[in-house]
Write a protein that holds these residues in place. Structure first.
Motif, mmCIF file in Angstrom:
data_model
loop_
_atom_site.group_PDB
_atom_site.id
_atom_site.type_symbol
_atom_site.label_atom_id
_atom_site.label_comp_id
_atom_site.label_asym_id
_atom_site.label_seq_id
_atom_site.Cartn_x
_atom_site.Cartn_y
_atom_site.Cartn_z
ATOM 1 N N CYS A 1 -54.698 9.755 -3.581
ATOM 2 C CA CYS A 1 -53.607 9.655 -4.813
ATOM 3 C C CYS A 1 -52.177 8.113 -5.155
ATOM 4 O O CYS A 1 -52.841 7.517 -3.590
ATOM 5 N N CYS A 2 -52.321 7.325 -5.195
ATOM 6 C CA CYS A 2 -51.473 6.691 -5.917
ATOM 7 C C CYS A 2 -50.710 6.652 -6.618
ATOM 8 O O CYS A 2 -50.867 6.908 -7.944
ATOM 9 N N TRP A 3 -49.205 6.472 -6.169
ATOM 10 C CA TRP A 3 -48.091 6.590 -7.384
ATOM 11 C C TRP A 3 -47.643 5.525 -7.481
ATOM 12 O O TRP A 3 -47.212 3.996 -6.538
ATOM 13 N N SER B 1 -50.907 -1.879 -13.258
ATOM 14 C CA SER B 1 -52.587 -1.410 -14.183
ATOM 15 C C SER B 1 -53.254 -1.816 -13.080
ATOM 16 O O SER B 1 -54.708 -1.723 -12.754
ATOM 17 N N THR B 2 -53.082 -3.273 -12.551
ATOM 18 C CA THR B 2 -54.156 -3.258 -11.736
ATOM 19 C C THR B 2 -53.828 -3.180 -10.805
ATOM 20 O O THR B 2 -55.192 -2.469 -10.045
ATOM 21 N N VAL B 3 -52.728 -2.406 -9.075
ATOM 22 C CA VAL B 3 -52.843 -1.666 -8.866
ATOM 23 C C VAL B 3 -53.536 -0.284 -8.669
ATOM 24 O O VAL B 3 -54.235 0.480 -8.343
ATOM 25 N N PHE C 1 -57.255 1.259 -7.257
ATOM 26 C CA PHE C 1 -57.311 2.414 -6.367
ATOM 27 C C PHE C 1 -58.262 3.100 -6.850
ATOM 28 O O PHE C 1 -58.832 4.182 -5.525
ATOM 29 N N SER C 2 -58.196 2.816 -8.264
ATOM 30 C CA SER C 2 -59.527 4.045 -8.371
ATOM 31 C C SER C 2 -60.643 4.472 -8.451
ATOM 32 O O SER C 2 -61.480 4.444 -8.423
ATOM 33 N N ALA C 3 -60.889 2.610 -7.834
ATOM 34 C CA ALA C 3 -62.336 1.910 -7.594
ATOM 35 C C ALA C 3 -62.411 2.205 -6.061
ATOM 36 O O ALA C 3 -63.730 2.821 -6.010
ATOM 37 N N LEU D 1 -53.454 -3.675 -2.630
ATOM 38 C CA LEU D 1 -52.890 -3.398 -3.086
ATOM 39 C C LEU D 1 -52.491 -4.993 -4.136
ATOM 40 O O LEU D 1 -52.008 -4.727 -5.362
ATOM 41 N N LEU D 2 -50.889 -4.617 -3.384
ATOM 42 C CA LEU D 2 -50.238 -5.299 -4.109
ATOM 43 C C LEU D 2 -50.153 -6.821 -3.814
ATOM 44 O O LEU D 2 -49.870 -7.449 -4.684
#
Length: 256
Positions: free
Chosen positions: A31-33, A54-56, A60-62, A74-75
């Motif tokens: 999970c990502c926030w 949107s990039t993060v 992450f979803s991929a 991610l950052l």
């Protein structure tokens, strides 16, 4: 396995546009926030924050991995995306953004986080603050060097000057939690921009959490504190709350 309850608030304050952005993505794998606070003229601040979020979430979803390396990566991907936007529009404003990113593996009951700028992550356990990120800001650097105390972080006239942010051409200075942190039922995370934490101090955050209720209830009580300080300089303010429960507990999830 933990159940994770999410709520968020993002409001414009007295500004012409909301340059904060937030979002989250959840799955059994991870999970990502993410919360980002943009800056720049003519709408470029909100564009920077939107690119970060949107990039993060797309990355992450991929690949929903919860690790220190992924939190950093991610950052760094968000930095690359914002810089690409700036290079594509060389005559545009010098847009940049803060970011605070939380990753949780609910099955392993582990969390990692990373951030840049003065958007913060707090972790509460047993209704007490056990962790908060340290700002990448001029005032925090002054405090660290012994030129003032923690109280000036909310009052100094240069409190908004950052020493690192996504979109800066210099090397990006990120902070990361390190090895995954074990989390337990009852733990609560708060991710918020400076327009929020400037008016809700850490003691008040814990007190409102102790009042009980859902993640939404917690945020609404804190938002009332922010709104009580409303004036013509009021900034955008954004917060995301994540509360952990045992999977077998019966909870009601309330989202705005």
């Amino acid at each position: 396995m933990l159940d994770l309850q999410t709520a968020y608030i993002s409001r414009i304050g007295r500004r012409k546009r909301n340059e904060d952005a937030c979002g989250y993505w959840t799955s059994p794998q991870g999970c990502c926030w993410i919360v980002s606070d943009g800056a720049g003229g003519h709408g470029s601040g909100d564009r920077a924050a939107q690119i970060v979020v949107s990039t993060v979430l797309e990355r992450f979803s991929a690949h929903p991995e919860v690790s220190e390396a992924h939190a950093i990566g991610l950052l760094e991907a968000a930095q690359a995306a914002v810089m690409a936007e700036k290079h594509a529009n060389p005559g545009g404003d010098d847009m940049h953004a803060t970011a605070a990113l939380l990753l949780i593996d609910a099955g392993r009951r582990e969390a990692v986080w990373s951030h840049v700028g003065d958007t913060r992550i707090y972790l509460f356990r047993n209704r007490e603050l056990i962790h908060q990120t340290r700002d990448h800001s001029l005032v925090q650097s002054m405090i660290d060097a012994g030129y003032g105390d923690a109280a000036m972080i909310r009052t100094h006239p240069q409190r908004s000057l950052l020493t690192s942010a996504i979109g800066n051409a210099d090397d990006l200075a990120l902070s990361v939690s390190g090895a995954p942190v074990a989390i337990a039922p009852g733990d609560a995370f708060l991710i918020c921009s400076d327009g929020w934490w400037e008016y809700v101090d850490e003691a008040r955050m814990a007190a409102e959490l102790g009042a009980g209720g859902s993640a939404t209830d917690w945020l609404e009580r804190m938002a009332a504190v922010v709104e009580a300080h409303d004036n013509h300089h009021s900034d955008n303010y954004t917060a995301v709350a994540v509360k952990a429960y045992r999977a077998e507990d019966e909870i009601t999830v309330l989202l705005p």
